[in-house]
Design an enzyme around this catalytic site. Structure first.
Site, short mmCIF file in Angstrom:
data_model
loop_
_atom_site.label_atom_id
_atom_site.label_comp_id
_atom_site.label_asym_id
_atom_site.label_seq_id
_atom_site.Cartn_x
_atom_site.Cartn_y
_atom_site.Cartn_z
N TYR A 34 11.70 31.12 21.13
CA TYR A 34 13.01 31.37 20.51
C TYR A 34 14.11 30.49 21.15
CZ TYR A 34 17.35 34.05 19.75
OH TYR A 34 18.64 34.44 19.46
N SER B 207 1.49 31.36 23.12
CA SER B 207 1.09 32.77 23.25
C SER B 207 2.09 33.69 22.57
CB SER B 207 0.96 33.16 24.72
OG SER B 207 2.19 32.95 25.40
N PHE C 28 11.35 27.46 30.36
CA PHE C 28 11.50 28.68 29.56
C PHE C 28 10.21 29.49 29.48
CE2 PHE C 28 14.61 25.67 27.94
CZ PHE C 28 15.75 26.44 27.81
N LYS D 65 8.37 38.21 28.37
CA LYS D 65 9.73 38.77 28.47
C LYS D 65 9.88 40.21 28.01
CE LYS D 65 11.09 37.22 23.90
NZ LYS D 65 12.14 36.74 23.02
N SER E 65 17.55 36.03 34.20
CA SER E 65 18.02 37.07 33.30
C SER E 65 19.00 37.99 34.02
CB SER E 65 16.82 37.90 32.83
OG SER E 65 17.26 39.05 32.15
N THR F 182 18.84 40.88 33.84
CA THR F 182 18.03 42.01 34.25
C THR F 182 17.85 42.05 35.77
OG1 THR F 182 16.03 43.24 33.67
CG2 THR F 182 15.76 40.93 34.04
N TYR G 166 9.13 43.07 34.84
CA TYR G 166 9.65 41.82 34.26
C TYR G 166 10.83 41.30 35.09
CZ TYR G 166 12.58 38.89 31.30
OH TYR G 166 13.38 37.88 30.84
N LYS H 39 11.42 37.81 37.59
CA LYS H 39 12.55 36.87 37.52
C LYS H 39 13.20 36.72 38.89
CE LYS H 39 12.41 35.59 33.25
NZ LYS H 39 12.06 34.20 32.93
N PHE I 76 22.61 36.87 29.59
CA PHE I 76 22.86 38.24 29.15
C PHE I 76 22.04 38.47 27.87
CE2 PHE I 76 25.51 40.42 32.21
CZ PHE I 76 25.54 39.44 33.16
N ARG J 31 26.82 45.82 25.27
CA ARG J 31 26.15 44.66 25.84
C ARG J 31 26.93 43.38 25.53
NH1 ARG J 31 23.94 48.32 27.55
NH2 ARG J 31 21.73 48.79 27.81
N GLY K 61 15.98 54.02 31.06
CA GLY K 61 16.24 52.75 31.74
C GLY K 61 17.48 52.02 31.26
#
Ligand code: NAD
Ligand code: UFG
Length: 339
Positions: A12, A35, A81, A85, A125, A127, A149, A153, A178, A231, A294
């Site tokens: 993406y 993949s 990249f 994810k 990320s 995250t 995940y 990172k 973000f 967000r 979460g």
């Protein structure tokens, strides 16, 4: 001509990166194992830009093929990249995530080091920040990811910091995204989730097109203006342009730099639904259900460091994001499976 390697370039964000790189005059080689993507994205990239790129179908953990790739090209930089994810999947299959994301990056930087290619832009990320009480979030906030995940990172960030400390020739940009959303304005490339989408924007788009019946809004009892989660949604074209600015920055700076890529604005789930209804002209059926475990109430970036140091800022607003996402969805109702 400057030649760059884009790992995960069929995905993406990577496919949008390829468009901007080609349009900026870079020669582009993509390494991707497909993949989670289709080579059709790369055909679309070449149609949009009217420029060729090279595609090597390979796994970045394949040391021999990676070494051969670096022998056959003289890359000036790598934009990395390639990775897995999906947060829930990472909880169920942590070893696959550590192997792909951490081990994959290790193999990549070893090959780069051997070839003397020491300029890298890495997809990190937001995250990595985990649960933060204070917003906006700047780069000095602590890191405490809450799932495997996110930990992959953060581990890659740490690995790259150690590498930069050990060898002053490295030039490394860690970009903490973000919420990347939207699609190329041509409508020819966009996000194409394999299964039912996990994320809000592709889910809404599939409700609007009729592939999914109803959006579940995960909680309306948060401490936000309308009770739904807030967000920082950033247009994917703005996001990849941040990488072009990072490449420029690395020409002038050695070491390891960390930058948030976000718009600095927060939008609630209900605001996103309303914006998508305006963009599509269709009602988005939705119902409020329990909170998703979460999730945090609010997360948005302080993008000031990227504004100042990368000379970068997000320019596309939520209306534009929804218009471009809708264009991609209507032209490709089944993603890249739509011919
Ligand atoms: P994506 O799945 O669409 O793209 C990733 C690409 O990498 C895919 O084409 C996949 O086939 C490829 N790939 C995966 N493992 C590989 C391997 N071992 N060898 C070769 N190719 C491999 O995902 P995306 O949304 O484009 O994300 C790109 C990067 O940005 C990822 O590293 C992701 O973790 C990071 N990121 C994404 C988001 C987001 O919300 N989309 C947010 C923050 C960070
Ligand atoms: N949401 C819904 N219904 C859905 C999906 C999402 O109400 O079907 C809500 C969520 O509760 C949240 C907001 O929409 O309030 C955004 O959710 P997303 O799943 O789209 O995005 P997240 O912020 O949860 O997480 C995303 C990526 C993570 C990444 C993070 C920060 O999925 O991998 O952004 O970059 F770490």
């Amino acid at each position: 001509m400057t030649e760059v390697l884009v790992t995960g370039g069929a995905g993406y964000i990577g496919s949008h990166m390829c468009v901007e790189l080609l349009q900026a005059g870079y020669d582009v080689v993509v390494a991707d194992n497909l993949s989670n993507s289709s080579a059709r994205s790369l055909q679309a990239v070449q149609r949009i830009t009217q420029k060729p790129l090279s595609f090597v179908e390979m796994d970045i953990r394949d040391e021999e093929r990676l070494a051969a790739l670096f022998r056959s090209h003289r890359f000036d930089a790598v934009l990395h990249f390639a990775g897995l994810k999906a947060v829930a999947e990472s909880v169920a299959e942590p070893l696959r995530y550590y192997d792909n994301n951490v081990n994959g990056t290790l193999r990549l930087v070893e090959a780069m080091s051997s070839a003397g290619v020491k300029t890298l832009v890495f997809s990190s990320s937001a995250t990595v920040y985990g649960t933060q009480e204070r917003v906006p979030i700047d780069e000095s906030a602590g890191t405490a990811p809450t799932n495997p995940y996110g930990r992959t990172k953060l581990q890659v960030e740490q690995l790259l910091h150690d590498l930069g400390d050990a060898d002053a020739q490295w030039r490394i940009s860690l970009l903490r995204y973000f919420n990347p959303v939207g699609a190329h304005p041509s409508g020819e490339i966009g996000e194409d989730p394999n299964d039912i989408p996990n994320n809000l924007m592709p889910y809404i788009a599939q409700v609007a097109i009729g592939r999914l019946p109803c959006l579940r809004v995960f909680g309306d009892d948060y401490a936000t203006a309308d009770g739904t989660g807030v967000r920082d949604y950033i247009h994917v074209v703005d996001l990849v342009n941040g990488h072009l600015r990072a490449l420029d920055y690395l020409q002038a700076n050695t070491g390891v730099a960390v930058h948030n890529l976000g718009s600095g604005r927060g939008h609630s789930v209900l605001e996103v639904i309303a914006a998508f209804e305006r963009a599509s002209g269709r009602p988005i059926a939705h119902e409020v259900v329990a909170r998703r475990p979460g999730d945090v109430a609010r997360s948005f970036a302080d993008p000031g460091k990227a504004n100042r140091e990368l000379n970068w800022t997000a320019t596309h607003d939520l209306e534009r994001i929804c218009q471009d996402a809708w264009k991609w969805q209507t032209r490709h109702p089944d993603g890249y499976r739509t011919a």
